[in-house]
Design a protein around this motif. Structure first.
Motif, mmCIF file in Angstrom:
data_model
loop_
_atom_site.group_PDB
_atom_site.id
_atom_site.type_symbol
_atom_site.label_atom_id
_atom_site.label_comp_id
_atom_site.label_asym_id
_atom_site.label_seq_id
_atom_site.Cartn_x
_atom_site.Cartn_y
_atom_site.Cartn_z
ATOM 1 N N ILE A 63 0.820 -1.211 0.000
ATOM 2 C CA ILE A 63 0.000 0.000 0.000
ATOM 3 C C ILE A 63 0.852 1.258 0.000
ATOM 4 C CG2 ILE A 63 -1.716 1.319 1.303
ATOM 5 C CD1 ILE A 63 -2.797 -1.354 2.303
ATOM 6 N N THR A 72 0.929 3.923 -3.264
ATOM 7 C CA THR A 72 0.058 5.092 -3.168
ATOM 8 C C THR A 72 0.762 6.397 -2.801
ATOM 9 O OG1 THR A 72 -0.413 4.650 -0.825
ATOM 10 C CG2 THR A 72 -1.865 3.614 -2.454
ATOM 11 N N VAL A 119 -9.090 3.502 3.560
ATOM 12 C CA VAL A 119 -9.503 2.221 3.005
ATOM 13 C C VAL A 119 -10.816 1.824 3.670
ATOM 14 C CG1 VAL A 119 -8.201 0.880 4.706
ATOM 15 C CG2 VAL A 119 -8.805 -0.171 2.525
ATOM 16 N N ILE A 140 -12.570 6.092 -4.265
ATOM 17 C CA ILE A 140 -11.707 5.230 -5.094
ATOM 18 C C ILE A 140 -12.494 3.948 -5.333
ATOM 19 C CG2 ILE A 140 -9.496 4.019 -5.256
ATOM 20 C CD1 ILE A 140 -8.530 6.010 -3.027
ATOM 21 N N GLU A 159 -13.393 0.341 -7.609
ATOM 22 C CA GLU A 159 -12.848 -0.685 -8.478
ATOM 23 C C GLU A 159 -13.090 -0.287 -9.932
ATOM 24 O OE1 GLU A 159 -14.905 -4.183 -7.201
ATOM 25 O OE2 GLU A 159 -13.255 -4.804 -5.884
ATOM 26 N N LEU A 206 -5.147 5.333 -8.539
ATOM 27 C CA LEU A 206 -5.098 4.492 -7.343
ATOM 28 C C LEU A 206 -5.911 3.211 -7.540
ATOM 29 C CD1 LEU A 206 -5.478 7.270 -4.628
ATOM 30 C CD2 LEU A 206 -3.539 5.702 -4.824
ATOM 31 N N ALA A 207 -7.053 3.321 -8.189
ATOM 32 C CA ALA A 207 -7.898 2.140 -8.413
ATOM 33 C C ALA A 207 -7.185 1.106 -9.275
ATOM 34 C CB ALA A 207 -9.216 2.559 -9.059
ATOM 35 N N TRP A 229 -4.293 -0.321 -6.935
ATOM 36 C CA TRP A 229 -4.654 -0.591 -5.540
ATOM 37 C C TRP A 229 -4.322 -2.023 -5.156
ATOM 38 C CZ3 TRP A 229 -6.211 3.010 -2.129
ATOM 39 C CH2 TRP A 229 -6.772 2.594 -0.921
#
Length: 276
Positions: free
Chosen positions: A89, A93, A112, A218, A220, A258-259, A262
């Motif tokens: 993570i 990020t 999250v 954020i 999927e 980020l998606a 992730w």
């Protein structure tokens, strides 16, 4: 068999109390009195004392000798950092958070989704020295009173979002929210509709006095479930309404990146959350 079941109930109860105590002590900015902890947990002082003594012996809690007050040690933080590193993570990020911090010159934070709540997991500071807004990363995120919480709830059904908001204190007198926090289900549902239409959430003195925040979800890829949120926050005078759309665009671009990278979206984490 009955005795085994009774033992399991005792263990589960002790574990629940232990986790509740960790949550109550998660404010790293201060030490805690035994009386306050017992009141917050609605437990007898003797029970909380035994739990504190045990956690102190195990190295999770320490007691200030001069005041007798308690604080968490760094052991939980180290475990959290270790997990974040192993899950990828932090590496995946941090660069994106720092980019948005530079673009906006404000504090950028990342959460999250953890079952039915949000948890802080990262931040980057873009404000100049002397003008920093740097809140604790250990506090609980009040869903209906924060930009992060509201934008996450906007990805759920109204029914699910209202249940979480009511659990977090919507409609009650709360000391841990700002002067403009939403106070009714009707206002909350109207806000969710506005966020869905706009694509981002704003909290203007809803979480705390004098502070504004803008947040996006954020999700999927292909419009799936929300994985987390990212936000920009700072003093109201530096985040007027005229800047909101510009900041939201920077956050949305970061959220899309980020998606795609992730770490928790890969493997079985998302499937496990769906199963719950």
């Amino acid at each position: 068999m009955e005795r085994c079941t009774d033992n399991m109930r005792v263990v589960k109860s002790q574990l629940s109390h232990c986790l509740a105590l960790f949550d109550a002590m998660s404010d790293a900015g201060r030490d805690h009195r035994l009386t306050d902890l017992a009141s917050r947990l609605d437990m007898p002082k003797s029970s909380v004392q035994r739990l504190l003594d045990h956690l102190t012996d195990e190295g999770w809690v320490e007691q200030e000798e001069a005041t007798g007050q308690y604080r968490l040690t760094m052991r939980l933080a180290v475990l959290g950092q270790r997990y974040m590193q192993s899950a990828g993570i932090a590496d995946a990020t941090q660069g994106l958070l720092e980019r948005v911090a530079r673009e906006t010159s404000e504090l950028v934070r990342l959460t999250v989704v953890d079952q039915d709540q949000l948890v802080w997991i990262g931040s980057a500071q873009g404000a100049p020295a002397g003008l920093l807004y740097q809140p604790s990363m250990g506090g609980r995120i009040v869903s209906y009173a924060t930009a992060n919480g509201k934008v996450w709830l906007s990805t759920l059904t109204d029914e699910a979002a209202c249940a979480i908001a009511l659990r977090d204190g919507l409609g009650q007198r709360r000391s841990n929210v700002g002067p403009k926090a939403l106070g009714t289900i009707e206002a909350f549902c109207a806000e969710l509709a506005a966020i869905r239409a706009r694509g981002y959430a704003v909290a203007d003195e809803e979480a705390e006095p004098g502070v504004a925040a803008i947040a996006v979800a954020i999700r999927e890829p292909n419009g799936g479930m929300a994985l987390g949120t990212t936000s920009v926050a700072g003093p109201i005078v530096r985040l007027p309404r005229e800047r909101h759309a510009e900041i939201a665009l920077a956050l949305r671009q970061a959220a899309e990146e980020l998606a795609r990278i992730w770490p928790l979206a890969r493997g079985g984490m998302s499937e496990r959350r769906r199963a719950r």
